[in-house]
Design a protein around this motif. Sequence first.
Motif, PDB file in Angstrom:
ATOM      1  N   ARG A   1      10.306   6.745 -12.719  1.00  0.00           N
ATOM      2  CA  ARG A   1      11.753   6.861 -12.846  1.00  0.00           C
ATOM      3  C   ARG A   1      12.379   6.845 -11.469  1.00  0.00           C
ATOM      4  O   ARG A   1      11.841   7.401 -10.529  1.00  0.00           O
ATOM      5  CB  ARG A   1      12.076   8.176 -13.548  1.00  0.00           C
ATOM      6  N   ILE A   2      13.542   6.204 -11.378  1.00  0.00           N
ATOM      7  CA  ILE A   2      14.333   6.218 -10.150  1.00  0.00           C
ATOM      8  C   ILE A   2      15.670   6.859 -10.495  1.00  0.00           C
ATOM      9  O   ILE A   2      16.316   6.468 -11.468  1.00  0.00           O
ATOM     10  CB  ILE A   2      14.548   4.790  -9.602  1.00  0.00           C
ATOM     11  N   VAL A   3      16.063   7.861  -9.698  1.00  0.00           N
ATOM     12  CA  VAL A   3      17.331   8.554  -9.931  1.00  0.00           C
ATOM     13  C   VAL A   3      18.172   8.419  -8.672  1.00  0.00           C
ATOM     14  O   VAL A   3      17.705   8.709  -7.575  1.00  0.00           O
ATOM     15  CB  VAL A   3      17.115  10.045 -10.267  1.00  0.00           C
ATOM     16  N   ILE A   4      19.413   7.986  -8.844  1.00  0.00           N
ATOM     17  CA  ILE A   4      20.350   7.853  -7.731  1.00  0.00           C
ATOM     18  C   ILE A   4      21.413   8.931  -7.896  1.00  0.00           C
ATOM     19  O   ILE A   4      22.052   9.018  -8.945  1.00  0.00           O
ATOM     20  CB  ILE A   4      20.994   6.455  -7.703  1.00  0.00           C
ATOM     21  N   PHE A   5      21.586   9.765  -6.865  1.00  0.00           N
ATOM     22  CA  PHE A   5      22.575  10.837  -6.883  1.00  0.00           C
ATOM     23  C   PHE A   5      23.795  10.401  -6.078  1.00  0.00           C
ATOM     24  O   PHE A   5      23.662   9.895  -4.966  1.00  0.00           O
ATOM     25  CB  PHE A   5      21.999  12.120  -6.283  1.00  0.00           C
TER      26      PHE A   5
ATOM     27  N   GLY B   1       0.767  -1.232   0.000  1.00  0.00           N
ATOM     28  CA  GLY B   1       0.000   0.000   0.000  1.00  0.00           C
ATOM     29  C   GLY B   1       0.800   1.285   0.000  1.00  0.00           C
ATOM     30  O   GLY B   1       0.227   2.350  -0.083  1.00  0.00           O
ATOM     31  N   LEU B   2       2.125   1.255   0.109  1.00  0.00           N
ATOM     32  CA  LEU B   2       2.884   2.496   0.120  1.00  0.00           C
ATOM     33  C   LEU B   2       3.085   3.036  -1.291  1.00  0.00           C
ATOM     34  O   LEU B   2       2.744   4.167  -1.573  1.00  0.00           O
ATOM     35  CB  LEU B   2       4.239   2.291   0.804  1.00  0.00           C
ATOM     36  N   ILE B   3       3.651   2.243  -2.160  1.00  0.00           N
ATOM     37  CA  ILE B   3       3.874   2.647  -3.540  1.00  0.00           C
ATOM     38  C   ILE B   3       3.645   1.426  -4.415  1.00  0.00           C
ATOM     39  O   ILE B   3       4.205   0.372  -4.171  1.00  0.00           O
ATOM     40  CB  ILE B   3       5.307   3.164  -3.759  1.00  0.00           C
ATOM     41  N   SER B   4       2.861   1.603  -5.454  1.00  0.00           N
ATOM     42  CA  SER B   4       2.659   0.484  -6.376  1.00  0.00           C
ATOM     43  C   SER B   4       3.560   0.667  -7.589  1.00  0.00           C
ATOM     44  O   SER B   4       4.031   1.771  -7.859  1.00  0.00           O
ATOM     45  CB  SER B   4       1.198   0.404  -6.811  1.00  0.00           C
ATOM     46  N   ASP B   5       3.810  -0.406  -8.310  1.00  0.00           N
ATOM     47  CA  ASP B   5       4.643  -0.341  -9.512  1.00  0.00           C
ATOM     48  C   ASP B   5       4.122   0.672 -10.513  1.00  0.00           C
ATOM     49  O   ASP B   5       4.883   1.321 -11.207  1.00  0.00           O
ATOM     50  CB  ASP B   5       4.737  -1.706 -10.188  1.00  0.00           C
ATOM     51  N   SER B   6       2.808   0.804 -10.607  1.00  0.00           N
ATOM     52  CA  SER B   6       2.237   1.712 -11.603  1.00  0.00           C
ATOM     53  C   SER B   6       2.527   3.171 -11.282  1.00  0.00           C
ATOM     54  O   SER B   6       2.442   4.021 -12.156  1.00  0.00           O
ATOM     55  CB  SER B   6       0.734   1.496 -11.713  1.00  0.00           C
TER      56      SER B   6
ATOM     57  N   LYS C   1      27.746  11.277  -4.409  1.00  0.00           N
ATOM     58  CA  LYS C   1      28.407  12.390  -3.725  1.00  0.00           C
ATOM     59  C   LYS C   1      29.242  13.254  -4.660  1.00  0.00           C
ATOM     60  O   LYS C   1      29.444  14.425  -4.406  1.00  0.00           O
ATOM     61  CB  LYS C   1      29.283  11.872  -2.583  1.00  0.00           C
ATOM     62  N   ASP C   2      29.758  12.672  -5.742  1.00  0.00           N
ATOM     63  CA  ASP C   2      30.583  13.458  -6.664  1.00  0.00           C
ATOM     64  C   ASP C   2      29.751  14.331  -7.598  1.00  0.00           C
ATOM     65  O   ASP C   2      30.286  15.004  -8.472  1.00  0.00           O
ATOM     66  CB  ASP C   2      31.513  12.547  -7.477  1.00  0.00           C
ATOM     67  N   GLY C   3      28.425  14.350  -7.408  1.00  0.00           N
ATOM     68  CA  GLY C   3      27.551  15.178  -8.233  1.00  0.00           C
ATOM     69  C   GLY C   3      26.993  14.451  -9.451  1.00  0.00           C
ATOM     70  O   GLY C   3      26.122  14.975 -10.123  1.00  0.00           O
ATOM     71  N   SER C   4      27.461  13.271  -9.718  1.00  0.00           N
ATOM     72  CA  SER C   4      26.928  12.506 -10.845  1.00  0.00           C
ATOM     73  C   SER C   4      25.646  11.799 -10.421  1.00  0.00           C
ATOM     74  O   SER C   4      25.318  11.759  -9.236  1.00  0.00           O
ATOM     75  CB  SER C   4      27.957  11.496 -11.343  1.00  0.00           C
ATOM     76  N   PHE C   5      24.922  11.277 -11.398  1.00  0.00           N
ATOM     77  CA  PHE C   5      23.707  10.556 -11.085  1.00  0.00           C
ATOM     78  C   PHE C   5      23.447   9.486 -12.116  1.00  0.00           C
ATOM     79  O   PHE C   5      24.017   9.492 -13.203  1.00  0.00           O
ATOM     80  CB  PHE C   5      22.506  11.506 -11.005  1.00  0.00           C
ATOM     81  N   LYS C   6      22.588   8.546 -11.778  1.00  0.00           N
ATOM     82  CA  LYS C   6      22.192   7.459 -12.674  1.00  0.00           C
ATOM     83  C   LYS C   6      20.673   7.391 -12.631  1.00  0.00           C
ATOM     84  O   LYS C   6      20.079   7.341 -11.557  1.00  0.00           O
ATOM     85  CB  LYS C   6      22.809   6.132 -12.211  1.00  0.00           C
ATOM     86  N   ALA C   7      20.039   7.429 -13.808  1.00  0.00           N
ATOM     87  CA  ALA C   7      18.589   7.389 -13.893  1.00  0.00           C
ATOM     88  C   ALA C   7      18.132   6.059 -14.483  1.00  0.00           C
ATOM     89  O   ALA C   7      18.747   5.544 -15.414  1.00  0.00           O
ATOM     90  CB  ALA C   7      18.079   8.535 -14.762  1.00  0.00           C
ATOM     91  N   TYR C   8      17.094   5.500 -13.900  1.00  0.00           N
ATOM     92  CA  TYR C   8      16.485   4.264 -14.373  1.00  0.00           C
ATOM     93  C   TYR C   8      15.043   4.567 -14.724  1.00  0.00           C
ATOM     94  O   TYR C   8      14.232   4.884 -13.855  1.00  0.00           O
ATOM     95  CB  TYR C   8      16.568   3.171 -13.302  1.00  0.00           C
ATOM     96  N   ASP C   9      14.724   4.478 -16.019  1.00  0.00           N
ATOM     97  CA  ASP C   9      13.364   4.758 -16.476  1.00  0.00           C
ATOM     98  C   ASP C   9      12.560   3.475 -16.553  1.00  0.00           C
ATOM     99  O   ASP C   9      13.100   2.391 -16.784  1.00  0.00           O
ATOM    100  CB  ASP C   9      13.388   5.412 -17.853  1.00  0.00           C
ATOM    101  N   ARG C  10      11.262   3.619 -16.407  1.00  0.00           N
ATOM    102  CA  ARG C  10      10.346   2.504 -16.523  1.00  0.00           C
ATOM    103  C   ARG C  10      10.328   2.064 -17.987  1.00  0.00           C
ATOM    104  O   ARG C  10      10.198   2.868 -18.875  1.00  0.00           O
ATOM    105  CB  ARG C  10       8.950   2.925 -16.075  1.00  0.00           C
ATOM    106  N   ASP C  11      10.479   0.783 -18.224  1.00  0.00           N
ATOM    107  CA  ASP C  11      10.451   0.264 -19.605  1.00  0.00           C
ATOM    108  C   ASP C  11       9.059   0.151 -20.140  1.00  0.00           C
ATOM    109  O   ASP C  11       8.115   0.029 -19.537  1.00  0.00           O
ATOM    110  CB  ASP C  11      11.124  -1.112 -19.672  1.00  0.00           C
TER     111      ASP C  11
END
Length: 132
Positions: free
Chosen positions: A116-120, A107-112, A122-132
Amino acid sequence: MVNSQDFAKRLHIILDYYQLSATSLADKLEVNRSTISHLLSGRNKPSLDFVMKLLSHFPEVDLYWLMNGTGKFPAEKNEAIRSTDSISMDMTPTESEGNKYHQKKEGLISDSQIERIVIFFKDGSFKAYDRD
């Protein structure tokens, strides 16, 4: 989008709270003094690198408050931890869902709801994972 003038006001609040000058903030964050000057005047918008450095040096600064004025300043030190400690991630994919991950608490968060999930980092870079 970040309003430069409002961001400048919040940056002034941070300087006052920590009793810092623009120069000492620049030295602490290891950025050019002109960077702070341009942000304080509202001339420039903050870079991701600047925001990440500011947040890592000042844990009482809430990201949402800094960027758009919502939330609190100073934030409670354990506020971010409290909001995530009730969420436990099961990092093993389910057979019927392929590579989608599910929370153990229902009940907290459903897949739908996840786009997108973004991981930041410490060096200021990030990685984004989009829903396929």
